[in-house]
Design a protein around this motif. Structure first.
Motif, PDB file in Angstrom:
ATOM      1  N   ARG A  72       4.761   4.426  -0.472  1.00 41.95           N
ATOM      2  CA  ARG A  72       4.158   3.274   0.203  1.00 41.95           C
ATOM      3  C   ARG A  72       4.596   3.168   1.665  1.00 41.95           C
ATOM      4  NH1 ARG A  72       5.884   0.931  -4.521  1.00 41.95           N
ATOM      5  NH2 ARG A  72       7.350  -0.437  -3.440  1.00 41.95           N
ATOM      6  N   LEU A  73       5.776   3.677   2.010  1.00 42.30           N
ATOM      7  CA  LEU A  73       6.205   3.643   3.409  1.00 42.30           C
ATOM      8  C   LEU A  73       5.273   4.492   4.273  1.00 42.30           C
ATOM      9  CD1 LEU A  73      10.098   3.862   3.175  1.00 42.30           C
ATOM     10  CD2 LEU A  73       8.677   1.839   3.512  1.00 42.30           C
ATOM     11  N   ALA A  74       4.976   5.691   3.798  1.00 41.61           N
ATOM     12  CA  ALA A  74       4.068   6.561   4.541  1.00 41.61           C
ATOM     13  C   ALA A  74       2.668   5.963   4.601  1.00 41.61           C
ATOM     14  CB  ALA A  74       4.026   7.951   3.888  1.00 41.61           C
ATOM     15  N   LYS A  79      -1.903   3.114   7.413  1.00 44.48           N
ATOM     16  CA  LYS A  79      -2.731   1.917   7.539  1.00 44.48           C
ATOM     17  C   LYS A  79      -2.701   1.368   8.964  1.00 44.48           C
ATOM     18  CE  LYS A  79      -2.938  -2.901   5.987  1.00 44.48           C
ATOM     19  NZ  LYS A  79      -2.335  -3.928   5.106  1.00 44.48           N
ATOM     20  N   ARG A  80      -1.545   1.448   9.614  1.00 40.70           N
ATOM     21  CA  ARG A  80      -1.388   0.886  10.957  1.00 40.70           C
ATOM     22  C   ARG A  80      -1.915   1.802  12.061  1.00 40.70           C
ATOM     23  NH1 ARG A  80       3.466  -0.490   8.352  1.00 40.70           N
ATOM     24  NH2 ARG A  80       4.531   1.336   9.234  1.00 40.70           N
ATOM     25  N   ALA A  81      -2.214   3.046  11.729  1.00 33.68           N
ATOM     26  CA  ALA A  81      -2.638   4.017  12.745  1.00 33.68           C
ATOM     27  C   ALA A  81      -4.085   3.794  13.164  1.00 33.68           C
ATOM     28  CB  ALA A  81      -2.464   5.433  12.208  1.00 33.68           C
ATOM     29  N   ALA A  82      -4.406   4.290  14.340  1.00 30.29           N
ATOM     30  CA  ALA A  82      -5.790   4.233  14.828  1.00 30.29           C
ATOM     31  C   ALA A  82      -6.640   5.280  14.110  1.00 30.29           C
ATOM     32  CB  ALA A  82      -5.812   4.482  16.333  1.00 30.29           C
ATOM     33  N   ASP A 107       0.873  -4.496  -0.151  1.00 30.23           N
ATOM     34  CA  ASP A 107       0.587  -4.838   1.244  1.00 30.23           C
ATOM     35  C   ASP A 107      -0.540  -3.979   1.807  1.00 30.23           C
ATOM     36  OD1 ASP A 107       1.924  -2.461   1.291  1.00 30.23           O
ATOM     37  OD2 ASP A 107       3.483  -3.100   2.705  1.00 30.23           O
ATOM     38  N   TYR A 108      -1.389  -3.470   0.921  1.00 34.49           N
ATOM     39  CA  TYR A 108      -2.562  -2.712   1.371  1.00 34.49           C
ATOM     40  C   TYR A 108      -3.678  -2.844   0.347  1.00 34.49           C
ATOM     41  CZ  TYR A 108      -1.035   0.921  -1.959  1.00 34.49           C
ATOM     42  OH  TYR A 108      -0.647   1.597  -3.095  1.00 34.49           O
ATOM     43  N   ASP A 109      -4.891  -2.640   0.808  1.00 36.17           N
ATOM     44  CA  ASP A 109      -6.061  -2.585  -0.066  1.00 36.17           C
ATOM     45  C   ASP A 109      -6.409  -1.110  -0.241  1.00 36.17           C
ATOM     46  OD1 ASP A 109      -8.916  -2.346  -0.790  1.00 36.17           O
ATOM     47  OD2 ASP A 109      -8.942  -4.519  -0.570  1.00 36.17           O
ATOM     48  N   PRO A 110      -6.430  -0.589  -1.480  1.00 36.76           N
ATOM     49  CA  PRO A 110      -6.638   0.844  -1.675  1.00 36.76           C
ATOM     50  C   PRO A 110      -8.007   1.352  -1.246  1.00 36.76           C
ATOM     51  CG  PRO A 110      -6.754  -0.316  -3.768  1.00 36.76           C
ATOM     52  CD  PRO A 110      -6.273  -1.309  -2.751  1.00 36.76           C
ATOM     53  N   VAL A 111      -8.949   0.437  -1.067  1.00 40.32           N
ATOM     54  CA  VAL A 111     -10.301   0.829  -0.645  1.00 40.32           C
ATOM     55  C   VAL A 111     -10.537   0.495   0.824  1.00 40.32           C
ATOM     56  CG1 VAL A 111     -12.772   0.524  -1.041  1.00 40.32           C
ATOM     57  CG2 VAL A 111     -11.192   0.535  -2.985  1.00 40.32           C
ATOM     58  N   ALA A 112     -10.303  -0.747   1.204  1.00 44.09           N
ATOM     59  CA  ALA A 112     -10.680  -1.219   2.537  1.00 44.09           C
ATOM     60  C   ALA A 112      -9.804  -0.666   3.653  1.00 44.09           C
ATOM     61  CB  ALA A 112     -10.643  -2.751   2.572  1.00 44.09           C
ATOM     62  N   ASP A 113      -8.572  -0.275   3.342  1.00 42.14           N
ATOM     63  CA  ASP A 113      -7.628   0.098   4.400  1.00 42.14           C
ATOM     64  C   ASP A 113      -7.576   1.582   4.721  1.00 42.14           C
ATOM     65  OD1 ASP A 113      -6.899  -2.518   4.781  1.00 42.14           O
ATOM     66  OD2 ASP A 113      -5.169  -2.437   3.433  1.00 42.14           O
ATOM     67  N   PHE A 114      -8.368   2.409   4.004  1.00 43.85           N
ATOM     68  CA  PHE A 114      -8.241   3.856   4.195  1.00 43.85           C
ATOM     69  C   PHE A 114      -9.586   4.558   4.098  1.00 43.85           C
ATOM     70  CE2 PHE A 114      -4.465   2.109   2.142  1.00 43.85           C
ATOM     71  CZ  PHE A 114      -3.533   2.364   3.135  1.00 43.85           C
ATOM     72  N   VAL A 253      -6.342  14.364   1.223  1.00 43.05           N
ATOM     73  CA  VAL A 253      -6.064  13.959   2.600  1.00 43.05           C
ATOM     74  C   VAL A 253      -6.808  12.660   2.889  1.00 43.05           C
ATOM     75  CG1 VAL A 253      -6.307  14.579   5.040  1.00 43.05           C
ATOM     76  CG2 VAL A 253      -5.679  16.328   3.354  1.00 43.05           C
ATOM     77  N   TYR A 254      -6.078  11.696   3.461  1.00 41.57           N
ATOM     78  CA  TYR A 254      -6.630  10.385   3.771  1.00 41.57           C
ATOM     79  C   TYR A 254      -6.423  10.071   5.249  1.00 41.57           C
ATOM     80  CZ  TYR A 254      -6.580   9.763  -1.298  1.00 41.57           C
ATOM     81  OH  TYR A 254      -6.791   9.914  -2.640  1.00 41.57           O
ATOM     82  N   ALA A 255      -7.270   9.172   5.760  1.00 40.26           N
ATOM     83  CA  ALA A 255      -7.185   8.714   7.142  1.00 40.26           C
ATOM     84  C   ALA A 255      -7.190   7.186   7.146  1.00 40.26           C
ATOM     85  CB  ALA A 255      -8.373   9.251   7.948  1.00 40.26           C
ATOM     86  N   PRO A 256      -6.913   6.560   8.294  1.00 37.47           N
ATOM     87  CA  PRO A 256      -7.010   5.096   8.371  1.00 37.47           C
ATOM     88  C   PRO A 256      -8.447   4.624   8.148  1.00 37.47           C
ATOM     89  CG  PRO A 256      -5.760   5.984  10.225  1.00 37.47           C
ATOM     90  CD  PRO A 256      -6.399   7.153   9.545  1.00 37.47           C
ATOM     91  N   ALA A 257      -8.592   3.335   7.924  1.00 36.21           N
ATOM     92  CA  ALA A 257      -9.914   2.744   7.722  1.00 36.21           C
ATOM     93  C   ALA A 257     -10.784   2.898   8.970  1.00 36.21           C
ATOM     94  CB  ALA A 257      -9.774   1.261   7.373  1.00 36.21           C
ATOM     95  N   LYS A 258     -12.090   2.873   8.740  1.00 33.07           N
ATOM     96  CA  LYS A 258     -13.086   2.864   9.813  1.00 33.07           C
ATOM     97  C   LYS A 258     -13.075   4.142  10.656  1.00 33.07           C
ATOM     98  CE  LYS A 258     -12.996  -2.180  10.085  1.00 33.07           C
ATOM     99  NZ  LYS A 258     -12.801  -3.379  10.946  1.00 33.07           N
TER     100      LYS A 258
END
Length: 324
Positions: A72-74, A79-82, A107-114, A253-258
């Motif tokens: 969760r730390l990573a 989540k905070r990255a651009a 402290d995150y939404d598994p769908v909306a935040d990534f 592999v995942y990226a930030p939202a949007k």
């Protein structure tokens, strides 16, 4: 006629941009950070991904291990990255499918935040027994467990809420055996207890079990995936033993939202050729992983199905979600 040629040239240029991921790097040579929140084979796989993306994109790709809180730390840093392609994460599906069902507040939404980029591989866990039971297969282990009654515990690693833990819960529900979990943070300690006769059953990643299994000190009697593990192809799946349980993790592999769709597509196109390389497949097999390509949309759908299945399993088991 001139306008038609311009349109055709524009379409050709767009197709080339998708087919040739190095174009992603033409106007930006800044490093890409690839976060990883787990050690061992996950960290090693992340470094293979980084090397591959560096070769394809022509940009430095730096693996940053940010261990702690089960990844969760990573994930929080991601989540905070651009959403500009400079920060990515290689993660198991647990953070997106299991954690939302076992923690009362994340402290995150598994769908909306990534933004899912693409799946790389899947891996399962093994069910192993040792000298305490003397069982040679799953049928004998179940018989021993039923006869033992409340003393029929199983160890799971890496502990409460892990896929290993839920393989034990699901197997107990499916067979009626009175298994109770003993949680291990480290699979190595669990293997020692299993092989020495202090623990009857251990459920953990297949890879840490293989050496002792081949030496005859313990016996892997089943694996939890849809298919047999490449590490121990002689060992049946739980389904093949007559137990209707299938639980496996994906790693992706995942990226930030949007993240812009064009950038998602280019990163996915850059990533996928790695899965077909024989050297990558060989290393994956050594670590008990199997290449498993899925694009971002397919991965999102798979995670949604997995969340639903774990929601049902958590409720059926009476597992009490934990507060963070």
């Amino acid at each position: 006629m001139t306008r038609r040629r311009l349109v055709l040239r524009s379409l050709a240029a767009s197709a080339a941009a998708i087919a040739a991921p190095p174009l992603l790097a033409q106007d930006d040579k800044s490093p890409i950070t690839l976060l990883v929140g787990a050690a061992s084979s996950m960290d090693a796989t992340a470094r293979l991904i980084a090397d591959h993306l560096h070769q394809v994109l022509g940009r430095p790709v730096i693996v940053v291990s940010k261990l702690g809180a089960g990844g969760r730390l990573a994930l929080g840093e991601l989540k905070r990255a651009a959403p500009d392609g400079r920060t990515l994460m290689f993660s198991t599906s647990s953070l997106f499918a299991i954690y939302p069902n076992i923690y009362t507040k994340l402290d995150y939404d598994p769908v909306a935040d990534f933004t899912p980029i693409g799946c790389v591989c899947w891996f399962d866990v093994g069910v192993a027994t040792g000298p305490m039971t003397g069982a040679a297969d799953m049928k004998q282990l179940l018989a021993w467990s039923k006869a033992k009654g409340k003393g029929a515990v199983y160890g799971d690693a890496p502990g409460a809420g892990s896929s290993s833990h839920f393989v034990g819960i699901a197997t107990a529900l499916a067979t009626g055996i009175p298994w109770e979990a003993v949680h291990y943070k480290d699979s190595g300690v669990g293997v020692i207890d299993l092989s020495s006769g202090r623990l009857p059953t251990l459920i953990t990643g297949t890879s840490p079990l293989v050496e002792m299994h081949k030496a005859g000190r313990i016996r892997i009697v089943a694996v939890s995936g849809e298919k047999r593990s490449p590490l121990v192809p002689e060992v049946p799946t739980l389904v093949e033993t007559g137990i209707n349980v299938t639980i496996q993790n994906s790693a992706a592999v995942y990226a930030p939202a949007k993240m812009p769709r064009e950038l998602v597509d280019r990163l996915y196109t850059a990533l996928m050729p790695m899965l077909g390389k024989p050297e990558f497949q060989e290393k994956m097999a050594l670590w008990g992983m199997t290449p498993y390509p899925m694009n971002g949309l397919q991965l999102a759908a798979s995670l949604a199905d997995e969340r639903k299945r774990f929601d049902g399993l958590v409720k059926a088991s009476g597992y009490v979600p934990e507060a963070l």
